[in-house]
Scaffold this motif. Structure first.
Motif, PDB file in Angstrom:
ATOM      1  N   UNK A   1       0.595  -1.467  -0.025  1.00  0.00           N
ATOM      2  CA  UNK A   1       0.383  -0.015   0.022  1.00  0.00           C
ATOM      3  C   UNK A   1       1.155   1.017   0.034  1.00  0.00           C
ATOM      4  N   UNK A   2       0.372   2.326  -0.329  1.00  0.00           N
ATOM      5  CA  UNK A   2       0.961   3.922   0.009  1.00  0.00           C
ATOM      6  C   UNK A   2      -0.097   4.317  -0.703  1.00  0.00           C
ATOM      7  N   UNK A   3       0.983   5.925  -1.124  1.00  0.00           N
ATOM      8  CA  UNK A   3       0.158   6.636  -1.963  1.00  0.00           C
ATOM      9  C   UNK A   3      -0.273   6.840  -3.197  1.00  0.00           C
ATOM     10  N   UNK A   4      -0.682   6.957  -4.159  1.00  0.00           N
ATOM     11  CA  UNK A   4      -0.310   7.091  -5.871  1.00  0.00           C
ATOM     12  C   UNK A   4      -1.319   7.662  -5.844  1.00  0.00           C
ATOM     13  N   UNK A   5      -1.195   8.616  -7.518  1.00  0.00           N
ATOM     14  CA  UNK A   5      -1.964   9.460  -7.865  1.00  0.00           C
ATOM     15  C   UNK A   5      -3.360   9.244  -8.560  1.00  0.00           C
TER      16      UNK A   5
ATOM     17  N   UNK B   1      -4.719  -0.406 -11.390  1.00  0.00           N
ATOM     18  CA  UNK B   1      -4.495   0.639 -12.402  1.00  0.00           C
ATOM     19  C   UNK B   1      -5.542   1.138 -11.846  1.00  0.00           C
ATOM     20  N   UNK B   2      -5.369   2.223 -13.064  1.00  0.00           N
ATOM     21  CA  UNK B   2      -6.151   3.903 -13.339  1.00  0.00           C
ATOM     22  C   UNK B   2      -6.686   4.190 -11.533  1.00  0.00           C
ATOM     23  N   UNK B   3      -5.958   4.473 -10.773  1.00  0.00           N
ATOM     24  CA  UNK B   3      -6.255   4.550  -9.464  1.00  0.00           C
ATOM     25  C   UNK B   3      -7.761   5.462  -9.445  1.00  0.00           C
ATOM     26  N   UNK B   4      -8.138   5.303  -9.004  1.00  0.00           N
ATOM     27  CA  UNK B   4      -9.446   6.657  -8.527  1.00  0.00           C
ATOM     28  C   UNK B   4      -9.685   7.378  -6.854  1.00  0.00           C
ATOM     29  N   UNK B   5      -9.157   8.654  -7.143  1.00  0.00           N
ATOM     30  CA  UNK B   5      -9.498   8.929  -5.075  1.00  0.00           C
ATOM     31  C   UNK B   5     -10.234   7.985  -4.355  1.00  0.00           C
ATOM     32  N   UNK B   6     -11.863   7.878  -5.081  1.00  0.00           N
ATOM     33  CA  UNK B   6     -12.600   6.715  -4.073  1.00  0.00           C
ATOM     34  C   UNK B   6     -11.793   5.704  -3.625  1.00  0.00           C
TER      35      UNK B   6
ATOM     36  N   UNK C   1     -10.090 -16.309   7.549  1.00  0.00           N
ATOM     37  CA  UNK C   1      -9.295 -15.268   8.180  1.00  0.00           C
ATOM     38  C   UNK C   1      -8.686 -14.189   7.680  1.00  0.00           C
ATOM     39  N   UNK C   2      -8.364 -13.087   8.638  1.00  0.00           N
ATOM     40  CA  UNK C   2      -7.386 -11.885   7.891  1.00  0.00           C
ATOM     41  C   UNK C   2      -6.307 -11.675   8.054  1.00  0.00           C
ATOM     42  N   UNK C   3      -6.058 -10.320   6.551  1.00  0.00           N
ATOM     43  CA  UNK C   3      -4.769  -9.724   7.122  1.00  0.00           C
ATOM     44  C   UNK C   3      -4.926  -8.851   8.178  1.00  0.00           C
ATOM     45  N   UNK C   4      -4.098  -8.173   8.399  1.00  0.00           N
ATOM     46  CA  UNK C   4      -3.930  -6.369   9.589  1.00  0.00           C
ATOM     47  C   UNK C   4      -4.622  -5.663   8.570  1.00  0.00           C
ATOM     48  N   UNK C   5      -4.340  -5.260   7.379  1.00  0.00           N
ATOM     49  CA  UNK C   5      -4.780  -4.004   6.139  1.00  0.00           C
ATOM     50  C   UNK C   5      -3.471  -3.797   5.960  1.00  0.00           C
ATOM     51  N   UNK C   6      -3.444  -3.525   4.669  1.00  0.00           N
ATOM     52  CA  UNK C   6      -2.573  -1.522   4.001  1.00  0.00           C
ATOM     53  C   UNK C   6      -3.461  -0.810   3.602  1.00  0.00           C
ATOM     54  N   UNK C   7      -2.888   0.488   3.571  1.00  0.00           N
ATOM     55  CA  UNK C   7      -3.481   1.654   3.495  1.00  0.00           C
ATOM     56  C   UNK C   7      -3.433   2.214   2.087  1.00  0.00           C
ATOM     57  N   UNK C   8      -4.362   2.363   1.639  1.00  0.00           N
ATOM     58  CA  UNK C   8      -4.021   2.924  -0.265  1.00  0.00           C
ATOM     59  C   UNK C   8      -4.455   4.645  -0.078  1.00  0.00           C
ATOM     60  N   UNK C   9      -3.855   5.374  -0.330  1.00  0.00           N
ATOM     61  CA  UNK C   9      -4.439   6.191  -0.561  1.00  0.00           C
ATOM     62  C   UNK C   9      -4.466   7.094  -2.073  1.00  0.00           C
ATOM     63  N   UNK C  10      -4.875   7.327  -2.481  1.00  0.00           N
ATOM     64  CA  UNK C  10      -4.857   7.773  -3.942  1.00  0.00           C
ATOM     65  C   UNK C  10      -5.978   9.617  -4.054  1.00  0.00           C
ATOM     66  N   UNK C  11      -4.829  10.503  -4.556  1.00  0.00           N
ATOM     67  CA  UNK C  11      -4.587  11.728  -4.242  1.00  0.00           C
ATOM     68  C   UNK C  11      -5.511  11.961  -5.864  1.00  0.00           C
ATOM     69  N   UNK C  12      -6.318  13.334  -5.998  1.00  0.00           N
ATOM     70  CA  UNK C  12      -6.939  13.759  -7.344  1.00  0.00           C
ATOM     71  C   UNK C  12      -5.660  14.896  -7.428  1.00  0.00           C
TER      72      UNK C  12
END
Length: 123
Positions: free
Chosen positions: A9-13, A83-88, A112-123
């Motif tokens: 996960x991370x920050x993407x435009x 791909x083609x990530x959107x802010x939503x 079973x579940x993982x702990x999660x990873x944050x994805x943030x998409x900026x506009x």
């Protein structure tokens, strides 16, 4: 018993791409249907897509044509290529496993579940 750990996960435009990974430990990984869910702030956790034991994939409509799920049973890995990530698409993304053949879209269907990873998409 399966333990799941997400990464990638991370920050993407907007319009960019990210690849999430889910590493599984434990036995009989090939016996599990795997899925990705996401949860945005203030919203319920929702099914994004999944891959069955036999490799059949399914996606929510908003992910079709943009996201791809794959698995490698020998490596005990599942990936979510976005791909083609959107802010939503901004959310915490979770990997989930269920010891059945097919994927289901409800959170209660997964053991079973993982702990999660944050994805943030900026506009």
């Amino acid at each position: 018993q399966v333990q799941l750990v997400e990464s990638g996960g991370g920050l993407a435009q907007a319009g960019g791409s990210l690849r999430l990974s889910c590493a599984a430990s434990g036995q009989s990984f090939s016996s599990y249907a795997m899925a990705w869910f996401r949860q945005a702030p203030g919203k319920d956790r929702e099914f994004v897509g999944g891959v069955s034991r036999s490799g059949i994939t399914s996606y929510i409509d908003s992910a079709k044509g943009r996201f791809t799920i794959s698995r490698d049973n020998a490596k005990k890995m599942v990936w979510l290529q976005m791909n083609s990530l959107k802010p939503e698409d901004t959310a915490v993304y979770f990997c989930a496993a269920r010891p059945f053949t097919v994927v289901v879209t409800t959170t209660s269907g997964y053991n079973y579940w993982g702990q999660g990873t944050q994805v943030t998409v900026s506009s």
